[in-house]
Write a protein that holds these residues in place. Structure first.
Motif, mmCIF file in Angstrom:
data_model
loop_
_atom_site.group_PDB
_atom_site.id
_atom_site.type_symbol
_atom_site.label_atom_id
_atom_site.label_comp_id
_atom_site.label_asym_id
_atom_site.label_seq_id
_atom_site.Cartn_x
_atom_site.Cartn_y
_atom_site.Cartn_z
ATOM 1 N N GLN A 1 1.706 2.304 -8.778
ATOM 2 C CA GLN A 1 1.597 2.854 -7.432
ATOM 3 C C GLN A 1 2.867 3.612 -7.045
ATOM 4 O OE1 GLN A 1 0.553 -0.883 -5.260
ATOM 5 N NE2 GLN A 1 -1.022 0.378 -4.302
ATOM 6 N N ASP B 1 0.829 -1.202 0.000
ATOM 7 C CA ASP B 1 0.000 0.000 0.000
ATOM 8 C C ASP B 1 0.866 1.255 0.000
ATOM 9 O OD1 ASP B 1 0.857 0.494 2.628
ATOM 10 O OD2 ASP B 1 -0.922 -0.383 3.524
ATOM 11 N N GLU B 2 0.204 2.412 -0.037
ATOM 12 C CA GLU B 2 0.925 3.684 -0.160
ATOM 13 C C GLU B 2 1.858 3.918 1.026
ATOM 14 O OE1 GLU B 2 0.023 8.486 -0.594
ATOM 15 O OE2 GLU B 2 -1.633 7.054 -0.535
ATOM 16 N N TYR B 3 1.407 3.577 2.239
ATOM 17 C CA TYR B 3 2.241 3.799 3.415
ATOM 18 C C TYR B 3 3.500 2.947 3.370
ATOM 19 C CZ TYR B 3 -1.430 6.549 5.655
ATOM 20 O OH TYR B 3 -2.343 7.525 5.946
ATOM 21 N N LEU C 1 5.825 4.535 0.821
ATOM 22 C CA LEU C 1 6.462 5.730 1.376
ATOM 23 C C LEU C 1 7.558 5.352 2.368
ATOM 24 C CD1 LEU C 1 3.381 8.069 1.876
ATOM 25 C CD2 LEU C 1 5.380 8.574 0.465
ATOM 26 N N VAL D 1 3.450 7.636 -6.156
ATOM 27 C CA VAL D 1 4.091 8.147 -4.951
ATOM 28 C C VAL D 1 5.153 9.184 -5.309
ATOM 29 C CG1 VAL D 1 5.673 7.515 -3.075
ATOM 30 C CG2 VAL D 1 3.602 6.167 -3.480
#
Length: 267
Positions: free
Chosen positions: A235, A2-4, A7, A239
């Protein structure tokens, strides 16, 4: 992924996971009246790879509990603390900042650089107060408007990304309502954003994209595996695009906002 997680992977190899600097951490320590004259117990919440934790442990007679959600960051903190000769003064804890297992009045200091926004400033300073001894110190850096007026583009961007952004007087009012006496404030200078945060992050863009299936990496294999690689590559690119947009906005509008460092004392 996922995005977290993406990151976290992008930031994993950097010294800092947000704007800041050693000089600014030392200034906040001075504003808080912290010195090595007596032992302290400090919680560094949202510590990342430990830039502040290592400095606090090295400059003070302190034991630091370094807290971060991402165990990968804490894995880097260990060797960093050992290299600085403070490994015995730091305990790491992989935990969400809104589910901390600390006791009432356990700490002399609660420290958090560039991380309180994960809960929201008011929720964070309110929840963390109970972990401080009476008279204990809170030191938190927080995104802040530097004046009353700003262009609509940057206003709309930050109100969308973080609705709690506000001027320093409003943040101090929040601290007062949550049971603190504000004792110090300063704005981190532009090099905390550019040289200490954005430039190191930019140097990781290419390797990050390659690691996550961009630049043709998704062409290997087939079927579901290939589709997953392509999806993750998109994805990862999203980001990077978002980070690039944030950097461009700072270069254009950085005079209107920054990280304010707030120091208060539990009443």
């Amino acid at each position: 992924m996922d995005e977290y997680q993406l990151l976290a992977d992008l930031h994993e190899g950097t010294a800092r996971q947000g704007p800041g600097g050693e000089t600014e951490t030392l200034l906040a320590m001075n504003l808080a009246g912290l010195d090595s004259s007596h032992p302290l117990r400090i919680a560094d919440i949202g510590c990342g790879t430990g830039a502040s934790s290592v400095l606090l442990a090295g400059k003070l007679d302190a034991h630091v509990v370094a807290v971060d959600l991402f165990a990968e960051f804490l894995d880097q903190l260990g060797p960093r603390a050992a290299a600085a000769g403070v490994a015995d003064r730091i305990t790491t804890l992989a935990c969400s900042m809104d589910a901390l297992p600390f006791r009432e009045g356990e700490f002399d200091v609660v420290w958090s650089e560039g991380a309180a926004y994960c809960m929201g400033f008011e929720a964070a300073v309110s929840a963390w107060r109970r972990f401080l001894k009476p008279g204990g110190v809170l030191a938190v850096s927080e995104i802040t408007w530097l004046g009353a007026a700003r262009p609509s583009e940057i206003q709309e961007y930050w109100e969308r990304e973080y609705p709690e952004i506000d001027v320093a007087s409003a943040k101090m009012g929040v601290m007062e309502r949550c049971g603190y006496s504000p004792e110090g404030y300063f704005v981190q200078p532009p090099h905390c954003w550019r040289e200490h945060y954005y430039r190191p992050l930019e140097r990781r863009f290419d390797s990050f994209l390659a690691r996550h299936g961009c630049c043709g990496a998704g062409e290997q294999g087939g079927g579901a595996s290939q589709a997953n690689q392509v999806g993750q590559g998109k994805q990862a690119q999203a980001v990077i695009d978002a980070v690039k947009a944030e950097i461009a906005l700072y270069e254009q509008y950085g005079a209107y906002y920054g990280y304010g460092f707030y120091v208060g004392r539990r009443l």
